[in-house]
Design a protein around this motif. Structure first.
Motif, PDB file in Angstrom:
ATOM      1  N   LEU A   1     -53.800  74.173  32.100  1.00  0.00           N
ATOM      2  CA  LEU A   1     -54.605  73.158  31.414  1.00  0.00           C
ATOM      3  C   LEU A   1     -54.151  71.747  31.790  1.00  0.00           C
ATOM      4  CD1 LEU A   1     -56.834  72.492  29.408  1.00  0.00           C
ATOM      5  CD2 LEU A   1     -55.110  72.557  27.592  1.00  0.00           C
ATOM      6  N   ILE A   2     -52.836  71.504  31.749  1.00  0.00           N
ATOM      7  CA  ILE A   2     -52.278  70.245  32.226  1.00  0.00           C
ATOM      8  C   ILE A   2     -51.243  70.583  33.284  1.00  0.00           C
ATOM      9  CG2 ILE A   2     -51.016  68.140  31.648  1.00  0.00           C
ATOM     10  CD1 ILE A   2     -52.012  68.374  28.808  1.00  0.00           C
ATOM     11  N   ASN A   3     -51.379  69.980  34.443  1.00  0.00           N
ATOM     12  CA  ASN A   3     -50.473  70.227  35.565  1.00  0.00           C
ATOM     13  C   ASN A   3     -49.839  68.904  35.968  1.00  0.00           C
ATOM     14  OD1 ASN A   3     -51.436  73.181  36.457  1.00  0.00           O
ATOM     15  ND2 ASN A   3     -53.229  71.936  35.937  1.00  0.00           N
ATOM     16  N   LEU A   4     -48.524  68.899  36.089  1.00  0.00           N
ATOM     17  CA  LEU A   4     -47.775  67.708  36.469  1.00  0.00           C
ATOM     18  C   LEU A   4     -47.306  67.845  37.912  1.00  0.00           C
ATOM     19  CD1 LEU A   4     -46.242  65.048  35.577  1.00  0.00           C
ATOM     20  CD2 LEU A   4     -44.293  66.559  35.124  1.00  0.00           C
ATOM     21  N   VAL A   5     -47.644  66.855  38.744  1.00  0.00           N
ATOM     22  CA  VAL A   5     -47.243  66.865  40.148  1.00  0.00           C
ATOM     23  C   VAL A   5     -46.475  65.576  40.430  1.00  0.00           C
ATOM     24  CG1 VAL A   5     -48.005  67.016  42.543  1.00  0.00           C
ATOM     25  CG2 VAL A   5     -49.283  68.218  40.748  1.00  0.00           C
ATOM     26  N   LEU A   6     -45.214  65.702  40.809  1.00  0.00           N
ATOM     27  CA  LEU A   6     -44.354  64.550  41.070  1.00  0.00           C
ATOM     28  C   LEU A   6     -44.364  64.208  42.552  1.00  0.00           C
ATOM     29  CD1 LEU A   6     -41.290  65.590  38.877  1.00  0.00           C
ATOM     30  CD2 LEU A   6     -43.349  64.335  38.181  1.00  0.00           C
ATOM     31  N   GLY A   7     -44.378  62.926  42.868  1.00  0.00           N
ATOM     32  CA  GLY A   7     -44.361  62.531  44.269  1.00  0.00           C
ATOM     33  C   GLY A   7     -44.996  61.173  44.477  1.00  0.00           C
ATOM     34  N   GLN A   8     -45.252  60.839  45.725  1.00  0.00           N
ATOM     35  CA  GLN A   8     -45.821  59.544  46.076  1.00  0.00           C
ATOM     36  C   GLN A   8     -47.329  59.520  45.822  1.00  0.00           C
ATOM     37  OE1 GLN A   8     -44.105  56.856  46.971  1.00  0.00           O
ATOM     38  NE2 GLN A   8     -42.201  58.012  46.772  1.00  0.00           N
ATOM     39  N   GLY A   9     -47.785  58.438  45.227  1.00  0.00           N
ATOM     40  CA  GLY A   9     -49.201  58.319  44.952  1.00  0.00           C
ATOM     41  C   GLY A   9     -50.060  58.369  46.190  1.00  0.00           C
ATOM     42  N   ALA A  10     -49.553  57.805  47.294  1.00  0.00           N
ATOM     43  CA  ALA A  10     -50.312  57.794  48.543  1.00  0.00           C
ATOM     44  C   ALA A  10     -50.491  59.193  49.116  1.00  0.00           C
ATOM     45  CB  ALA A  10     -49.621  56.906  49.574  1.00  0.00           C
TER      46      ALA A  10
ATOM     47  N   GLN B   1     -33.112  67.710  31.334  1.00  0.00           N
ATOM     48  CA  GLN B   1     -32.385  68.540  32.298  1.00  0.00           C
ATOM     49  C   GLN B   1     -33.317  69.527  32.995  1.00  0.00           C
ATOM     50  OE1 GLN B   1     -29.163  67.709  32.704  1.00  0.00           O
ATOM     51  NE2 GLN B   1     -29.413  66.224  31.033  1.00  0.00           N
ATOM     52  N   ASP B   2     -33.082  69.722  34.304  1.00  0.00           N
ATOM     53  CA  ASP B   2     -33.741  70.788  35.077  1.00  0.00           C
ATOM     54  C   ASP B   2     -35.265  70.702  35.011  1.00  0.00           C
ATOM     55  OD1 ASP B   2     -31.214  71.871  35.724  1.00  0.00           O
ATOM     56  OD2 ASP B   2     -31.176  72.912  33.789  1.00  0.00           O
ATOM     57  N   LEU B   3     -35.784  69.555  35.384  1.00  0.00           N
ATOM     58  CA  LEU B   3     -37.229  69.344  35.348  1.00  0.00           C
ATOM     59  C   LEU B   3     -37.785  69.219  36.755  1.00  0.00           C
ATOM     60  CD1 LEU B   3     -37.418  66.776  32.417  1.00  0.00           C
ATOM     61  CD2 LEU B   3     -38.068  69.188  32.348  1.00  0.00           C
ATOM     62  N   GLY B   4     -39.071  69.463  36.890  1.00  0.00           N
ATOM     63  CA  GLY B   4     -39.743  69.339  38.178  1.00  0.00           C
ATOM     64  C   GLY B   4     -41.233  69.279  37.965  1.00  0.00           C
ATOM     65  N   ASN B   5     -41.986  69.865  38.879  1.00  0.00           N
ATOM     66  CA  ASN B   5     -43.431  69.977  38.697  1.00  0.00           C
ATOM     67  C   ASN B   5     -43.733  71.020  37.627  1.00  0.00           C
ATOM     68  OD1 ASN B   5     -44.066  68.158  40.806  1.00  0.00           O
ATOM     69  ND2 ASN B   5     -43.827  69.784  42.326  1.00  0.00           N
ATOM     70  N   TYR B   6     -44.877  70.857  36.976  1.00  0.00           N
ATOM     71  CA  TYR B   6     -45.344  71.861  36.022  1.00  0.00           C
ATOM     72  C   TYR B   6     -46.758  72.249  36.441  1.00  0.00           C
ATOM     73  CZ  TYR B   6     -46.206  74.262  31.602  1.00  0.00           C
ATOM     74  OH  TYR B   6     -46.468  75.211  30.643  1.00  0.00           O
ATOM     75  N   ILE B   7     -46.905  73.429  37.018  1.00  0.00           N
ATOM     76  CA  ILE B   7     -48.165  73.850  37.620  1.00  0.00           C
ATOM     77  C   ILE B   7     -48.504  75.267  37.175  1.00  0.00           C
ATOM     78  CG2 ILE B   7     -49.366  74.327  39.799  1.00  0.00           C
ATOM     79  CD1 ILE B   7     -47.578  72.211  41.104  1.00  0.00           C
ATOM     80  N   GLY B   8     -49.693  75.441  36.649  1.00  0.00           N
ATOM     81  CA  GLY B   8     -50.130  76.767  36.233  1.00  0.00           C
ATOM     82  C   GLY B   8     -49.267  77.379  35.155  1.00  0.00           C
TER      83      GLY B   8
ATOM     84  N   ALA C   1     -52.238  72.667  42.278  1.00  0.00           N
ATOM     85  CA  ALA C   1     -52.390  72.201  40.902  1.00  0.00           C
ATOM     86  C   ALA C   1     -53.871  72.079  40.532  1.00  0.00           C
ATOM     87  CB  ALA C   1     -51.674  70.861  40.724  1.00  0.00           C
ATOM     88  N   VAL C   2     -54.672  71.549  41.454  1.00  0.00           N
ATOM     89  CA  VAL C   2     -56.108  71.443  41.196  1.00  0.00           C
ATOM     90  C   VAL C   2     -56.719  72.829  41.022  1.00  0.00           C
ATOM     91  CG1 VAL C   2     -58.329  70.743  42.170  1.00  0.00           C
ATOM     92  CG2 VAL C   2     -56.343  69.225  42.378  1.00  0.00           C
ATOM     93  N   ALA C   3     -56.302  73.780  41.831  1.00  0.00           N
ATOM     94  CA  ALA C   3     -56.835  75.145  41.719  1.00  0.00           C
ATOM     95  C   ALA C   3     -56.515  75.749  40.360  1.00  0.00           C
ATOM     96  CB  ALA C   3     -56.272  76.016  42.840  1.00  0.00           C
ATOM     97  N   HIS C   4     -55.299  75.533  39.875  1.00  0.00           N
ATOM     98  CA  HIS C   4     -54.937  76.051  38.548  1.00  0.00           C
ATOM     99  C   HIS C   4     -55.746  75.367  37.454  1.00  0.00           C
ATOM    100  CE1 HIS C   4     -51.652  78.886  39.218  1.00  0.00           C
ATOM    101  NE2 HIS C   4     -51.215  78.105  40.199  1.00  0.00           N
ATOM    102  N   ALA C   5     -55.955  74.060  37.581  1.00  0.00           N
ATOM    103  CA  ALA C   5     -56.752  73.351  36.578  1.00  0.00           C
ATOM    104  C   ALA C   5     -58.194  73.852  36.577  1.00  0.00           C
ATOM    105  CB  ALA C   5     -56.714  71.852  36.854  1.00  0.00           C
TER     106      ALA C   5
END
Length: 510
Positions: A221-230, A26-33, A69-73
């Motif tokens: 440390l680990i950042n999750l980004v949802l979306g199209q690979g392209a 439930q209630d999930l999305g990107n996980y960044i920073g 996300a890259v900046a946070h990593a």
């Protein structure tokens, strides 16, 4: 991977209503920073392939999100790398514990979104937990060397160091285990990660991320980004602050990743069309069972699946009928139901490709002795019957391309030389198998084959998480080896430090 699971299917305990998602999803999305985000302008649907129903809506991320996300990593990685190996290993093992504790919920979400049976999903989650525990153990004993050189007053020390920020892009066929194969060794060795999962299994990826984050990860440390690979995958692969790339997926996308990330260290685990070679002296029951398992497990959606069966013409007909009997015994249906032995395919594109391969083969002269059609009465257009084709020729698409569906093409050939020639007549080189009662002859044949894994008297999906998996050189099956210490080594770089050599100074002045 490769364990025969039909005995488990009849005893699976369904502890929640079939259509209810666990609270974990439930209630999930990107996980960044270290923060959950769901404020993208656009969203996309997570779909249950067995019913066509919508499970959730998820953020469709932009390139700007990927860059953040890259900046946070990048910000998180130096402090993480400075921690002791034992501290990093402890956190990695804690993630394994958390995944093991969440097995039931993760397996249910995985089954509902990907389409594999609950028993297969449970096995995948269990293997993922093991992978984090394994990386924690392996990294503790990672070693370097002390070498001498031509310079008499110097010693040369070689040490392994993290590369920095890793871009990790993972597929939908094993959307829990394959991420674990990259994430666990990456963080154990001191790297930070930006992870882009396949869109059609992003819900279970986010649920896995929630479990991982529950142990108290350092922010970023680990950042999750949802979306199209392209879009987001392309952005992280080419980003100047990304030092390494891990990708599992199709050969076509792998080529794009390699071009976009040219010059960066890469692990690319790509496609396969694994031949099962069956000599006339083989145990046909064993060969049929192995070929069927490799083709029908996870509905055939495995890079190491049985791509084609190359059988001596003396036994090809009998072998094909044995495989067809197994195919007819399968019970496709809702993957959460007890008794179901095969779920739907994950998406319309793979169904279309499977249908095209089968229909074109039949039009060109092949015969279908089992399956060969969809199963729309099961409630979704994504079900396809386990299929066996005979009178297949080596030039047909079903024999040359990666079908990625539950199809066994059987090709009859005359003698070992023809079996070897056709087996090697492929652009792929991931896995192969040989069946023979003559072990000496089978071993000799294995030296003539070009593949990363060659199994004798076992299916093409014979692999364990600590073993090296990857394609043969010069093929379209990838670069590098994924698994155990091989990934640990690939995700670190060797550095040399030179120091003055200690010299004996003379008399003891003590």
């Amino acid at each position: 991977m490769g364990e025969h699971i039909r005995e488990k299917l009849m005893t699976t305990d369904l502890r929640a209503p079939l259509n209810d998602l666990p609270e974990l999803a439930q209630d999930l999305g990107n996980y960044i920073g270290g923060r959950w985000e769901s404020d993208e302008a656009e969203t996309f649907a997570a779909i249950n392939p067995a019913t066509g129903g919508e499970l959730a809506r998820l953020p469709l991320s932009t390139r700007e999100t990927a860059r953040r996300a890259v900046a946070h990593a990048k910000a998180a990685q130096p402090a993480w790398a400075r921690l002791s190996t034992w501290d990093r290993a402890t956190l990695c093992a804690s993630i394994g514990d958390a995944i093991a504790a969440a097995t039931d919920d993760l397996a249910r979400i995985l089954s509902m979104e990907q389409g594999k049976t609950l028993a297969e999903a449970t096995g995948e989650v269990t293997a993922t937990a093991h992978g984090f525990h394994m990386s924690a153990e392996l990294v503790r004993y990672m070693t370097g060397e002390v070498q001498t050189g031509q310079t008499p007053d110097r010693l040369f020390l070689t040490q392994r160091h993290p590369r920095g920020v890793y871009a990790v892009i993972t597929p939908w066929n094993y959307p829990v285990m394959i991420p674990g194969e990259y994430l666990a060794p990456a963080i154990a060795t001191g790297n930070a990660v930006v992870w882009v999962p396949a869109p059609t299994t992003s819900l279970v990826a986010a649920a896995l991320m929630r479990v991982i984050a529950s142990v108290g990860l350092p922010d970023g440390l680990i950042n999750l980004v949802l979306g199209q690979g392209a879009v987001v995958g392309d952005e992280i692969v080419g980003h100047e602050d990304v030092q390494g790339i891990g990708f599992t997926g199709s050969t076509r996308t792998g080529k794009s990743v390699a071009e976009r990330g040219a010059g960066k260290p890469m692990l690319l685990e790509l496609g396969g069309n694994g031949p099962v070679i069956v000599r006339r002296d083989a145990d046909l029951d064993l060969a049929a069972e192995a070929a069927a398992l490799g083709a029908f497990m996870n509905s055939g959606q495995i890079c190491a699946a049985t791509g084609r069966v190359l059988a001596d013409s003396a036994i090809a007909g009998e072998l094909a009928e044995k495989i067809a009997e197994i195919a007819r015994s399968h019970k496709p249906g809702d993957p959460l139901h007890q008794g179901t032995t095969m779920g739907p395919l994950n998406n319309a594109a793979v169904v279309q490709k499977t249908r095209e391969h089968v229909d074109e083969a039949i039009a060109a002269g092949a015969r279908c002795i089992a399956g060969g059609h969809g199963l729309p009465d099961l409630g979704s257009d994504l079900f396809y019957a386990p299929t066996v084709l005979v009178d297949v020729t080596p030039d047909m698409r079903v024999a040359r391309e990666e079908t990625f569906g539950p199809v066994v093409p059987v090709i009859a050939l005359d003698g070992d030389d023809e079996l070897l020639r056709v087996a090697n007549d492929t652009e792929y080189g991931l896995t192969m198998a040989i069946f023979s009662r003559d072990m000496e002859r089978a071993m000799a044949m294995s030296t003539e084959l070009s593949a990363g894994i060659i199994s004798i008297n076992a299916h093409t999906v014979t692999w364990e998480t600590h073993m090296p998996l990857g394609g043969a050189s010069g093929t379209k099956s990838g670069i590098g080896r994924l698994g155990g210490r091989h990934t640990i080594e690939a995700m670190t770089e060797m550095r040399m430090v030179t120091i003055p050599a200690p010299r004996f100074a003379g008399k003891d002045k003590g």
